[in-house]
Design a protein around this motif. Structure first.
Motif, PDB file in Angstrom:
ATOM      1  N   ALA A  65       0.839  -1.191   0.000  1.00 16.24           N
ATOM      2  CA  ALA A  65       0.000   0.000   0.000  1.00 16.24           C
ATOM      3  C   ALA A  65       0.878   1.247   0.000  1.00 16.24           C
ATOM      4  CB  ALA A  65      -0.918   0.002   1.222  1.00 16.24           C
ATOM      5  N   THR A  66       0.303   2.327  -0.481  1.00 11.21           N
ATOM      6  CA  THR A  66       1.022   3.592  -0.483  1.00 11.21           C
ATOM      7  C   THR A  66       0.049   4.726  -0.191  1.00 11.21           C
ATOM      8  OG1 THR A  66       2.596   4.958  -1.699  1.00 11.21           O
ATOM      9  CG2 THR A  66       0.764   4.051  -2.962  1.00 11.21           C
ATOM     10  N   LEU A  67       0.585   5.846   0.226  1.00 11.42           N
ATOM     11  CA  LEU A  67      -0.250   7.002   0.509  1.00 11.42           C
ATOM     12  C   LEU A  67      -0.726   7.633  -0.779  1.00 11.42           C
ATOM     13  CD1 LEU A  67       1.506   8.923   3.435  1.00 11.42           C
ATOM     14  CD2 LEU A  67      -0.706   7.790   3.472  1.00 11.42           C
ATOM     15  N   ALA A  68      -2.003   7.968  -0.821  1.00 12.81           N
ATOM     16  CA  ALA A  68      -2.586   8.675  -1.953  1.00 12.81           C
ATOM     17  C   ALA A  68      -3.059  10.040  -1.464  1.00 12.81           C
ATOM     18  CB  ALA A  68      -3.762   7.893  -2.520  1.00 12.81           C
ATOM     19  N   TYR A  69      -2.638  11.062  -2.175  1.00  8.32           N
ATOM     20  CA  TYR A  69      -3.033  12.437  -1.878  1.00  8.32           C
ATOM     21  C   TYR A  69      -4.076  12.831  -2.909  1.00  8.32           C
ATOM     22  CZ  TYR A  69       1.247  12.250   0.816  1.00  8.32           C
ATOM     23  OH  TYR A  69       2.218  11.890   1.698  1.00  8.32           O
ATOM     24  N   ILE A  70      -5.249  13.227  -2.450  1.00  9.33           N
ATOM     25  CA  ILE A  70      -6.336  13.564  -3.359  1.00  9.33           C
ATOM     26  C   ILE A  70      -6.684  15.033  -3.148  1.00  9.33           C
ATOM     27  CG2 ILE A  70      -8.677  12.982  -4.109  1.00  9.33           C
ATOM     28  CD1 ILE A  70      -8.167  10.236  -2.555  1.00  9.33           C
ATOM     29  N   TRP A  71      -6.369  15.834  -4.164  1.00 13.01           N
ATOM     30  CA  TRP A  71      -6.625  17.272  -4.133  1.00 13.01           C
ATOM     31  C   TRP A  71      -7.988  17.506  -4.746  1.00 13.01           C
ATOM     32  CZ3 TRP A  71      -3.026  19.869  -1.474  1.00 13.01           C
ATOM     33  CH2 TRP A  71      -1.791  19.243  -1.292  1.00 13.01           C
ATOM     34  N   ILE A  72      -8.833  18.251  -4.046  1.00 13.74           N
ATOM     35  CA  ILE A  72     -10.236  18.377  -4.440  1.00 13.74           C
ATOM     36  C   ILE A  72     -10.606  19.843  -4.619  1.00 13.74           C
ATOM     37  CG2 ILE A  72     -12.613  17.920  -3.696  1.00 13.74           C
ATOM     38  CD1 ILE A  72     -11.046  15.695  -1.843  1.00 13.74           C
ATOM     39  N   GLU A  73     -11.254  20.138  -5.753  1.00 16.77           N
ATOM     40  CA  GLU A  73     -11.822  21.462  -5.987  1.00 16.77           C
ATOM     41  C   GLU A  73     -13.335  21.332  -5.853  1.00 16.77           C
ATOM     42  OE1 GLU A  73     -10.780  23.401  -9.627  1.00 16.77           O
ATOM     43  OE2 GLU A  73      -8.684  22.791  -9.451  1.00 16.77           O
ATOM     44  N   VAL A  74     -13.946  22.301  -5.192  1.00 18.22           N
ATOM     45  CA  VAL A  74     -15.409  22.302  -5.061  1.00 18.22           C
ATOM     46  C   VAL A  74     -16.005  23.264  -6.080  1.00 18.22           C
ATOM     47  CG1 VAL A  74     -15.370  21.623  -2.637  1.00 18.22           C
ATOM     48  CG2 VAL A  74     -15.401  24.034  -3.235  1.00 18.22           C
ATOM     49  N   GLU A  75     -17.288  23.085  -6.352  1.00 20.60           N
ATOM     50  CA  GLU A  75     -17.958  23.922  -7.348  1.00 20.60           C
ATOM     51  C   GLU A  75     -18.047  25.374  -6.904  1.00 20.60           C
ATOM     52  OE1 GLU A  75     -21.652  21.875  -7.917  1.00 20.60           O
ATOM     53  OE2 GLU A  75     -20.720  20.292  -9.108  1.00 20.60           O
ATOM     54  N   ARG A  76     -18.430  25.581  -5.665  1.00 24.59           N
ATOM     55  CA  ARG A  76     -18.559  26.945  -5.121  1.00 24.59           C
ATOM     56  C   ARG A  76     -17.847  26.994  -3.774  1.00 24.59           C
ATOM     57  NH1 ARG A  76     -23.914  25.782  -5.304  1.00 24.59           N
ATOM     58  NH2 ARG A  76     -24.072  26.499  -3.158  1.00 24.59           N
ATOM     59  N   LYS A 112      -3.892   0.360  -2.620  1.00 26.88           N
ATOM     60  CA  LYS A 112      -3.050  -0.762  -3.043  1.00 26.88           C
ATOM     61  C   LYS A 112      -2.309  -0.461  -4.341  1.00 26.88           C
ATOM     62  CE  LYS A 112      -6.211  -3.989  -0.924  1.00 26.88           C
ATOM     63  NZ  LYS A 112      -7.305  -4.901  -1.160  1.00 26.88           N
ATOM     64  N   ASN A 113      -2.995   0.229  -5.252  1.00 24.30           N
ATOM     65  CA  ASN A 113      -2.416   0.519  -6.568  1.00 24.30           C
ATOM     66  C   ASN A 113      -3.254   1.606  -7.246  1.00 24.30           C
ATOM     67  OD1 ASN A 113      -4.750  -0.822  -7.642  1.00 24.30           O
ATOM     68  ND2 ASN A 113      -3.676  -2.774  -7.392  1.00 24.30           N
ATOM     69  N   THR A 114      -2.895   1.924  -8.492  1.00 24.60           N
ATOM     70  CA  THR A 114      -3.604   3.005  -9.192  1.00 24.60           C
ATOM     71  C   THR A 114      -5.058   2.651  -9.490  1.00 24.60           C
ATOM     72  OG1 THR A 114      -2.720   2.204 -11.296  1.00 24.60           O
ATOM     73  CG2 THR A 114      -1.533   3.998 -10.215  1.00 24.60           C
ATOM     74  N   GLU A 135      -7.630  15.763  -8.280  1.00 24.69           N
ATOM     75  CA  GLU A 135      -6.320  15.423  -8.834  1.00 24.69           C
ATOM     76  C   GLU A 135      -5.622  14.583  -7.774  1.00 24.69           C
ATOM     77  OE1 GLU A 135      -2.225  17.752  -9.941  1.00 24.69           O
ATOM     78  OE2 GLU A 135      -4.116  18.693 -10.540  1.00 24.69           O
ATOM     79  N   SER A 136      -5.084  13.462  -8.185  1.00 22.05           N
ATOM     80  CA  SER A 136      -4.476  12.540  -7.222  1.00 22.05           C
ATOM     81  C   SER A 136      -3.002  12.354  -7.502  1.00 22.05           C
ATOM     82  CB  SER A 136      -5.168  11.175  -7.288  1.00 22.05           C
ATOM     83  OG  SER A 136      -6.543  11.293  -7.017  1.00 22.05           O
ATOM     84  N   SER A 137      -2.276  12.093  -6.433  1.00 23.76           N
ATOM     85  CA  SER A 137      -0.871  11.721  -6.585  1.00 23.76           C
ATOM     86  C   SER A 137      -0.555  10.660  -5.533  1.00 23.76           C
ATOM     87  CB  SER A 137       0.048  12.934  -6.457  1.00 23.76           C
ATOM     88  OG  SER A 137      -0.161  13.596  -5.241  1.00 23.76           O
ATOM     89  N   LEU A 138       0.397   9.812  -5.867  1.00 25.69           N
ATOM     90  CA  LEU A 138       0.801   8.735  -4.970  1.00 25.69           C
ATOM     91  C   LEU A 138       2.170   9.035  -4.389  1.00 25.69           C
ATOM     92  CD1 LEU A 138      -0.242   5.641  -7.099  1.00 25.69           C
ATOM     93  CD2 LEU A 138      -1.373   6.521  -5.063  1.00 25.69           C
ATOM     94  N   GLY A 139       2.313   8.769  -3.103  1.00 24.34           N
ATOM     95  CA  GLY A 139       3.615   8.892  -2.464  1.00 24.34           C
ATOM     96  C   GLY A 139       4.505   7.758  -2.934  1.00 24.34           C
ATOM     97  N   VAL A 140       5.708   8.071  -3.354  1.00 25.15           N
ATOM     98  CA  VAL A 140       6.592   7.060  -3.912  1.00 25.15           C
ATOM     99  C   VAL A 140       7.715   6.690  -2.952  1.00 25.15           C
ATOM    100  CG1 VAL A 140       8.180   6.544  -5.810  1.00 25.15           C
ATOM    101  CG2 VAL A 140       6.087   7.818  -6.249  1.00 25.15           C
ATOM    102  N   ASN A 141       8.354   7.696  -2.369  1.00 26.42           N
ATOM    103  CA  ASN A 141       9.511   7.445  -1.522  1.00 26.42           C
ATOM    104  C   ASN A 141       9.488   8.485  -0.407  1.00 26.42           C
ATOM    105  OD1 ASN A 141      11.941   6.680  -0.497  1.00 26.42           O
ATOM    106  ND2 ASN A 141      13.139   7.173  -2.307  1.00 26.42           N
TER     107      ASN A 141
END
Length: 154
Positions: A65-76, A112-114, A135-141
């Motif tokens: 498993a790895t950390l997933a960072y999920i950046w979120i924009e709202v409509e208003r 677990k994965n993408t 927008e998502s990014s995964l922690g690698v190292n």
């Protein structure tokens, strides 16, 4: 009434940060106060939700498993707090915070994965009313992951 953390409170927190299993007696001896003082201050800080003593998993030890960072924009912008509260109720999210900058909210989880990440975002994030885009990014190292981030920067 909530008291602000004074110098002794901060020293107690600093003593607990590396290993919260340290005894009140050891803390008291190192700070030159009584064990009862340490015990009472820890109790007060816990009751006032200024301190929480908990076990923390070591993410460096997860091989599947790895950390997933999920950046979120709202409509208003007036929806930000409601969307964040809804996301905070999702048990798989370990962190949800309202942010300044390009995105309105940051959510962090373990995946677990993408494919797992894509499915999680579709099911639990994008489906929340008010979410415009993610927008998502995964922690690698991870070179440093200090759980003691709550220390006051001086």
């Amino acid at each position: 009434m909530m008291r602000e953390l004074d110098k002794l409170d901060r020293a107690i927190v600093e003593s607990l940060s590396p290993d919260a299993r340290v005894s009140n007696r050891q803390i008291a001896e190192s700070l030159g106060v009584s064990e009862g003082t340490v015990r009472a201050r820890i109790k007060r800080m816990e009751e006032q939700k200024q301190l929480r003593i908990t076990a923390v998993t070591n993410i460096d030890r997860f091989v599947d498993a790895t950390l997933a960072y999920i950046w979120i924009e709202v409509e208003r912008s007036d929806q930000t707090r409601d969307v964040a509260r809804t996301l905070a109720a999702v048990s798989e999210l370990g962190f949800v915070g309202v942010m300044l900058g390009r995105s309105d909210i940051l959510a962090i989880t373990m995946v677990k994965n993408t494919e797992h990440l894509a499915s999680f975002v579709r099911q639990h994030i994008s489906s929340v009313p008010g979410v415009r885009r993610t927008e998502s990014s995964l922690g690698v190292n991870f070179l440093k992951h200090d759980y003691r981030m709550a220390r006051i920067v001086s």
